[in-house]
Design a protein around this motif. Structure first.
Motif, mmCIF file in Angstrom:
data_model
loop_
_atom_site.group_PDB
_atom_site.id
_atom_site.type_symbol
_atom_site.label_atom_id
_atom_site.label_comp_id
_atom_site.label_asym_id
_atom_site.label_seq_id
_atom_site.Cartn_x
_atom_site.Cartn_y
_atom_site.Cartn_z
ATOM 1 N N PRO A 286 0.828 -1.212 0.000
ATOM 2 C CA PRO A 286 0.000 0.000 0.000
ATOM 3 C C PRO A 286 0.860 1.259 0.000
ATOM 4 O O PRO A 286 2.084 1.180 -0.111
ATOM 5 N N LYS A 287 0.219 2.397 0.135
ATOM 6 C CA LYS A 287 0.915 3.684 0.109
ATOM 7 C C LYS A 287 1.973 3.752 1.204
ATOM 8 O O LYS A 287 3.065 4.264 0.995
ATOM 9 N N THR A 288 1.652 3.249 2.416
ATOM 10 C CA THR A 288 2.595 3.211 3.527
ATOM 11 C C THR A 288 2.507 1.837 4.181
ATOM 12 O O THR A 288 1.584 1.059 3.921
ATOM 13 N N ASP A 289 3.469 1.517 5.063
ATOM 14 C CA ASP A 289 3.442 0.233 5.765
ATOM 15 C C ASP A 289 2.170 0.091 6.591
ATOM 16 O O ASP A 289 1.584 -0.995 6.673
ATOM 17 N N SER A 290 1.747 1.182 7.208
ATOM 18 C CA SER A 290 0.532 1.140 8.016
ATOM 19 C C SER A 290 -0.709 0.973 7.151
ATOM 20 O O SER A 290 -1.786 0.636 7.649
ATOM 21 N N GLY A 291 -0.564 1.206 5.849
ATOM 22 C CA GLY A 291 -1.685 1.010 4.940
ATOM 23 C C GLY A 291 -2.009 -0.453 4.706
ATOM 24 O O GLY A 291 -3.074 -0.785 4.183
ATOM 25 N N ASN A 292 -1.102 -1.343 5.110
ATOM 26 C CA ASN A 292 -1.349 -2.788 4.993
ATOM 27 C C ASN A 292 -2.266 -3.191 6.150
ATOM 28 O O ASN A 292 -1.831 -3.330 7.283
ATOM 29 N N ARG A 293 -3.552 -3.407 5.847
ATOM 30 C CA ARG A 293 -4.525 -3.565 6.921
ATOM 31 C C ARG A 293 -5.701 -4.429 6.475
ATOM 32 O O ARG A 293 -5.845 -4.732 5.283
ATOM 33 N N LYS A 294 -6.528 -4.807 7.432
ATOM 34 C CA LYS A 294 -7.769 -5.517 7.156
ATOM 35 C C LYS A 294 -8.923 -4.655 7.641
ATOM 36 O O LYS A 294 -8.896 -4.147 8.760
ATOM 37 N N ILE A 295 -9.932 -4.498 6.781
ATOM 38 C CA ILE A 295 -11.073 -3.636 7.090
ATOM 39 C C ILE A 295 -12.321 -4.487 7.243
ATOM 40 O O ILE A 295 -12.612 -5.326 6.389
ATOM 41 N N GLU A 296 -13.050 -4.255 8.338
ATOM 42 C CA GLU A 296 -14.332 -4.931 8.529
ATOM 43 C C GLU A 296 -15.373 -4.284 7.615
ATOM 44 O O GLU A 296 -15.500 -3.060 7.579
ATOM 45 N N VAL A 297 -16.088 -5.104 6.868
ATOM 46 C CA VAL A 297 -17.101 -4.595 5.951
ATOM 47 C C VAL A 297 -18.370 -5.432 6.086
ATOM 48 O O VAL A 297 -18.360 -6.517 6.665
ATOM 49 N N MET A 384 -8.165 3.766 8.455
ATOM 50 C CA MET A 384 -7.788 4.598 7.310
ATOM 51 C C MET A 384 -6.378 4.293 6.815
ATOM 52 O O MET A 384 -5.981 4.746 5.740
ATOM 53 N N GLY A 385 -5.591 3.553 7.595
ATOM 54 C CA GLY A 385 -4.244 3.199 7.171
ATOM 55 C C GLY A 385 -3.244 4.320 7.312
ATOM 56 O O GLY A 385 -2.278 4.406 6.553
ATOM 57 N N HIS A 386 -3.450 5.200 8.308
ATOM 58 C CA HIS A 386 -2.525 6.307 8.533
ATOM 59 C C HIS A 386 -1.363 5.855 9.413
ATOM 60 O O HIS A 386 -1.555 5.075 10.349
ATOM 61 N N LYS A 387 -0.179 6.384 9.116
ATOM 62 C CA LYS A 387 1.001 6.036 9.895
ATOM 63 C C LYS A 387 0.935 6.618 11.301
ATOM 64 O O LYS A 387 1.350 5.999 12.271
ATOM 65 N N SER A 388 0.385 7.825 11.409
ATOM 66 C CA SER A 388 0.342 8.525 12.697
ATOM 67 C C SER A 388 -1.080 8.938 13.035
ATOM 68 O O SER A 388 -1.843 9.344 12.152
ATOM 69 N N ILE A 389 -1.428 8.860 14.321
ATOM 70 C CA ILE A 389 -2.761 9.280 14.740
ATOM 71 C C ILE A 389 -2.920 10.789 14.577
ATOM 72 O O ILE A 389 -4.039 11.285 14.379
ATOM 73 N N SER A 390 -1.805 11.517 14.650
ATOM 74 C CA SER A 390 -1.886 12.973 14.458
ATOM 75 C C SER A 390 -2.319 13.302 13.038
ATOM 76 O O SER A 390 -3.013 14.295 12.805
ATOM 77 N N THR A 391 -1.916 12.469 12.058
ATOM 78 C CA THR A 391 -2.369 12.664 10.682
ATOM 79 C C THR A 391 -3.878 12.531 10.602
ATOM 80 O O THR A 391 -4.566 13.346 9.976
ATOM 81 N N THR A 392 -4.407 11.519 11.259
ATOM 82 C CA THR A 392 -5.857 11.288 11.269
ATOM 83 C C THR A 392 -6.583 12.463 11.899
ATOM 84 O O THR A 392 -7.586 12.954 11.365
ATOM 85 N N MET A 393 -6.077 12.925 13.034
ATOM 86 C CA MET A 393 -6.750 14.013 13.756
ATOM 87 C C MET A 393 -6.648 15.330 12.994
ATOM 88 O O MET A 393 -7.613 16.098 12.943
ATOM 89 N N ASP A 394 -5.488 15.587 12.370
ATOM 90 C CA ASP A 394 -5.328 16.824 11.596
ATOM 91 C C ASP A 394 -6.278 16.855 10.406
ATOM 92 O O ASP A 394 -6.852 17.889 10.069
ATOM 93 N N LEU A 395 -6.455 15.687 9.772
ATOM 94 C CA LEU A 395 -7.305 15.618 8.582
ATOM 95 C C LEU A 395 -8.783 15.732 8.912
ATOM 96 O O LEU A 395 -9.545 16.399 8.223
ATOM 97 N N TYR A 396 -9.199 15.052 9.990
ATOM 98 C CA TYR A 396 -10.626 14.834 10.186
ATOM 99 C C TYR A 396 -11.237 15.524 11.417
ATOM 100 O O TYR A 396 -12.392 15.292 11.726
ATOM 101 N N ALA A 397 -10.449 16.373 12.073
ATOM 102 C CA ALA A 397 -10.984 17.060 13.247
ATOM 103 C C ALA A 397 -12.206 17.907 12.903
ATOM 104 O O ALA A 397 -13.116 18.078 13.721
ATOM 105 N N GLU A 398 -12.246 18.436 11.681
ATOM 106 C CA GLU A 398 -13.356 19.302 11.271
ATOM 107 C C GLU A 398 -14.544 18.521 10.711
ATOM 108 O O GLU A 398 -15.546 19.111 10.323
#
Length: 421
Positions: A286-297, A384-398
């Motif tokens: 995937p785009k990053t190592d953390s992007g290698n994941r399993k998603i419940e659907v 979402m496959g983000h490397k850092s939780i800060s990335t997630t919070m910065d993107l989606y806080a709004e």
């Protein structure tokens, strides 16, 4: 023919006098320097009609050797900036990933070469570059509040990165082609412009309802069924479009209701020199190592994906084509580029009177829906496959207005209880 030895400036020359009276002077193994690349002595042979001409030819050979960088090895000469930029980019592509190659290639093709391509490399001045960067910054300011697929090209927000790549090209010229200075080193890059308001690429409840109603009424044909399945899967999983298009039937687990994200598609640009065409390739990560994941659907989406795969498989068999394990292949069973589907998305969003964005719209909407239903940040980061939780919070806080209102309500209730006590 008469041959005699002549001593001249410490060298022994052979003087040849022909029967018709013509004279020539020659010498073999004349040392003109040491090759800086091989460390070996460089010698030459000179023949001239006169001693004066012999001396002139010797000076010319030494000067030619010096101008070639004190080497007899083949040297590539560059005069136009476009030639230098293209050679730099060829070398750059040897050790960079495809997505970065595509982005930097855009800088070269759309900005740098159109501006400086016809210039002589040694005639580009810092002032030329400063004016150009200032112009890019002004264009970026004008375009900052128009973040849709309809925005004008040539107004990149990352003009600073473009300027840095220009500087890298000049450094490459200094290292490899004897360029004396880097005129891009001394320029000042203007600050990156900020939007007047926060731009959120998301469909909130009312807009999402409009979209779902619109797509439910699309004509029931193969192209629309595929398009709707792509959008619905992106909305439910939050994965990136090229992660979805890389999906294979083996990535679906109908027992655990999971989808494995372990690869992505990237576009490999054409190479005219090698005679290769642009094509979609699969990157086995995937785009990053953390992007290698399993998603419940949901079971429903998994079953729709499997049924679509079986439909595609049946169509390929009828056409006499090889089977593929891809869920969203082209009509010939190859990796699919998202460009055509993106054009369809743009058209349908416009028809539905909704903002015109790319497929990332569904990824952001997915995050917004989960946040407003109370998912915690760590769970969302993993999903979402983000490397850092800060990335997630910065993107989606709004993207969680309901959560903010609920937090205020909870705070008021707690304060009310404490007050009464």
């Amino acid at each position: 023919m008469q041959i005699e030895k002549v001593s001249h400036k410490g060298k022994t020359l052979a003087k040849k006098t022909k029967n018709n009276g013509s004279v020539s002077y020659s010498a073999k193994g004349i040392h003109i320097g040491t090759d800086v690349k091989t460390g070996k002595k460089v010698v030459t042979t000179i023949t001239a009609k006169t001693i004066k001409e012999f001396d002139r030819k010797l000076r010319d050979r030494k000067l030619e050797f010096e101008n070639n960088g004190f080497t007899k090895q083949k040297q590539t000469q560059v005069y136009r900036f476009e030639d230098l930029a293209n050679i730099w980019f060829e070398n750059y592509c040897l050790y960079i990933q495809e997505n970065t190659i595509n982005r930097v290639g855009g800088y070269i093709r759309n900005y740098i070469i159109p501006k400086f391509g016809t210039f002589r490399v040694d005639k580009i001045e810092p002032y030329d570059i400063q004016l150009w960067v200032n112009e890019l910054a002004e264009n970026a300011k004008k375009a900052i509040n128009f973040d849709t697929l309809d925005k004008k090209k040539g107004n990149a927000q990352d003009f600073g990165a473009i300027a840095h790549k220009l500087s890298d090209i000049f450094d490459f010229g200094i290292t490899n082609f004897g360029l004396k200075v880097n005129p891009a080193k001394s320029i000042k890059i203007p600050p990156k412009p900020k939007a007047n308001k926060k731009r959120i690429k998301v469909l909130h409840s009312e807009e999402l309802a409009i979209w779902l109603a619109y797509t439910s009424k699309l004509t029931d044909n193969q192209a629309n069924r595929r398009f709707k399945l792509i959008c619905d899967t992106l909305l439910e999983t939050g994965c990136r479009i090229n992660e979805l298009l890389a999906l294979t039937i083996e990535d679906l687990n109908l027992e655990t209701y999971q989808m494995s994200i372990n690869k992505t598609l990237v576009w490999k640009n054409a190479n005219k020199k090698l005679g290769t065409k642009g094509k979609v390739i699969c990157k086995p990560t995937p785009k990053t190592d953390s992007g290698n994941r399993k998603i419940e659907v949901s079971q429903q989406i998994l079953e729709r994906l499997k049924l679509w795969y079986l439909e595609v498989e049946d169509r390929l068999k009828k056409l006499g084509l090889e089977e593929t394990n891809l869920i969203f292949p082209t009509v010939h069973g190859n990796f699919m580029c998202d460009r055509n589907e993106r054009a369809t998305l743009k058209k349908y969003l416009a028809d539905a009177k909704l903002p015109i964005y790319g497929f990332h719209l569904f990824r952001h909407t997915h995050a917004s829906l989960l946040l407003n239903k109370g998912i915690n940040w760590k769970e969302l980061q993993v999903r979402m496959g983000h490397k850092s939780i800060s990335t997630t919070m910065d993107l989606y806080a709004e993207l969680a207005p309901k959560t903010k209102i609920e937090a205020v309500n909870l705070l008021q209730k707690e304060l009310a209880i404490l007050t009464t006590n």
